[in-house]
Design an enzyme around this catalytic site. Structure first.
Site, PDB file in Angstrom:
ATOM      1  CE  LYS A   9      -3.929  -2.209   2.303  1.00  0.00           C
ATOM      2  NZ  LYS A   9      -4.961  -2.057   3.360  1.00  0.00           N
ATOM      3  CE1 TYR A  49      -9.331  -3.012   0.349  1.00  0.00           C
ATOM      4  CE2 TYR A  49      -8.514  -0.981  -0.594  1.00  0.00           C
ATOM      5  CZ  TYR A  49      -8.292  -2.153   0.104  1.00  0.00           C
ATOM      6  OH  TYR A  49      -7.030  -2.445   0.571  1.00  0.00           O
ATOM      7  CG  ASN A 112      -3.646  -2.460   6.776  1.00  0.00           C
ATOM      8  OD1 ASN A 112      -3.559  -1.980   5.658  1.00  0.00           O
ATOM      9  ND2 ASN A 112      -4.555  -3.355   7.104  1.00  0.00           N
ATOM     10  CG  HIS A 115      -5.524  -6.179   0.106  1.00  0.00           C
ATOM     11  ND1 HIS A 115      -6.668  -6.236   0.858  1.00  0.00           N
ATOM     12  CD2 HIS A 115      -5.729  -7.015  -0.955  1.00  0.00           C
ATOM     13  CE1 HIS A 115      -7.534  -7.046   0.265  1.00  0.00           C
ATOM     14  NE2 HIS A 115      -6.981  -7.520  -0.841  1.00  0.00           N
ATOM     15  CD  GLU A 126      -8.861  -9.052  -3.215  1.00  0.00           C
ATOM     16  OE1 GLU A 126      -7.727  -9.522  -2.965  1.00  0.00           O
ATOM     17  OE2 GLU A 126      -9.646  -8.664  -2.327  1.00  0.00           O
TER      18      GLU A 126
HETATM   19  P1  CMP Z   1      -7.268  -4.662   3.809  1.00  0.00           P
HETATM   20  O1  CMP Z   1      -6.716  -6.005   4.126  1.00  0.00           O
HETATM   21  O2  CMP Z   1      -6.763  -3.990   2.583  1.00  0.00           O
HETATM   22  O3  CMP Z   1      -8.869  -4.770   3.705  1.00  0.00           O
HETATM   23  C1  CMP Z   1      -9.715  -3.666   3.932  1.00  0.00           C
HETATM   24  C2  CMP Z   1      -8.976  -2.507   4.491  1.00  0.00           C
HETATM   25  O4  CMP Z   1      -9.796  -1.573   5.154  1.00  0.00           O
HETATM   26  C3  CMP Z   1      -8.023  -2.970   5.586  1.00  0.00           C
HETATM   27  O5  CMP Z   1      -6.971  -3.691   5.032  1.00  0.00           O
HETATM   28  C4  CMP Z   1      -7.670  -1.654   6.232  1.00  0.00           C
HETATM   29  O6  CMP Z   1      -6.729  -0.920   5.471  1.00  0.00           O
HETATM   30  C5  CMP Z   1      -9.018  -0.956   6.165  1.00  0.00           C
HETATM   31  N1  CMP Z   1      -9.758  -1.087   7.422  1.00  0.00           N
HETATM   32  C6  CMP Z   1     -10.286  -2.182   7.954  1.00  0.00           C
HETATM   33  N2  CMP Z   1     -10.904  -1.917   9.106  1.00  0.00           N
HETATM   34  C7  CMP Z   1     -10.775  -0.596   9.299  1.00  0.00           C
HETATM   35  C8  CMP Z   1     -11.206   0.296  10.308  1.00  0.00           C
HETATM   36  N3  CMP Z   1     -11.907  -0.125  11.354  1.00  0.00           N
HETATM   37  N4  CMP Z   1     -10.878   1.590  10.175  1.00  0.00           N
HETATM   38  C9  CMP Z   1     -10.177   2.020   9.107  1.00  0.00           C
HETATM   39  N5  CMP Z   1      -9.747   1.210   8.110  1.00  0.00           N
HETATM   40  C10 CMP Z   1     -10.037  -0.082   8.212  1.00  0.00           C
END
Ligand code: CMP
Length: 137
Positions: A9, A49, A112, A115, A126
């Site tokens: 990311k 998403y 984070n 993904h 995906e």
């Molecule tokens: P990802 O694995 O890419 O899947 C969905 C993404 O949404 C997740 O990683 C985070 O980046 C984001 N995400 C999931 N939960 C939350 C949350 N509670 N608040 C903000 N972002 C979130």
């Protein structure tokens, strides 16, 4: 052999840790079957998403995903989906195990670092979202 989609990311690309993240996949027996560095538009991030469109974090998440380049990859190997999720660690870095990518590189539950597809069904969607069949070898 199973395939899964991985994204490095914008937060991790900005930290200049693409190589460190990729080497963790390789060291754990996953092979990179396709890879490219791209910049998502807001519409593209929203399309990727789509399953989260009703979540309160949808707008913030899709804006974050457009703030800089990302690296998208198809990872291949035995149990690639589960293996990738173990290497990544929990979505929230506060809950991630030591030695996982998110423990070491993620800033928050949203920013984070990586993904990974969470099921065979989402991996199929995906991978096709980002790659044509002839790009995956
Ligand atoms: P990802 O694995 O890419 O899947 C969905 C993404 O949404 C997740 O990683 C985070 O980046 C984001 N995400 C999931 N939960 C939350 C949350 N509670 N608040 C903000 N972002 C979130």
């Amino acid at each position: 052999m199973e395939q899964t989609l991985s994204i490095i990311k914008p937060d991790a690309v900005q930290k200049n840790v693409i190589g460190e993240i990729i080497s963790r996949f390789e060291q754990n027996g996953l092979r990179i079957a396709a890879m490219k560095r791209i910049q998502l538009s807001k519409r593209e991030a929203e399309g990727f998403y789509y399953v989260h469109k009703d979540r309160p974090f949808f707008d913030s998440l899709t804006t974050f995903m457009t703030e800089g380049p990302i690296v998208v990859m198809v990872l291949e190997g035995e149990d690639a989906i589960a293996k990738n999720r173990a290497i990544m660690g929990a979505t929230n870095p506060e809950n991630a195990e030591p030695g996982t990518i998110r423990k070491d590189f993620a800033e928050s539950i949203e920013r984070n670092a990586v993904h990974g597809s969470d099921s065979a069904e989402s991996a199929a969607f995906e991978i096709l979202f980002f790659f044509a069949g002839m790009e995956i070898r």
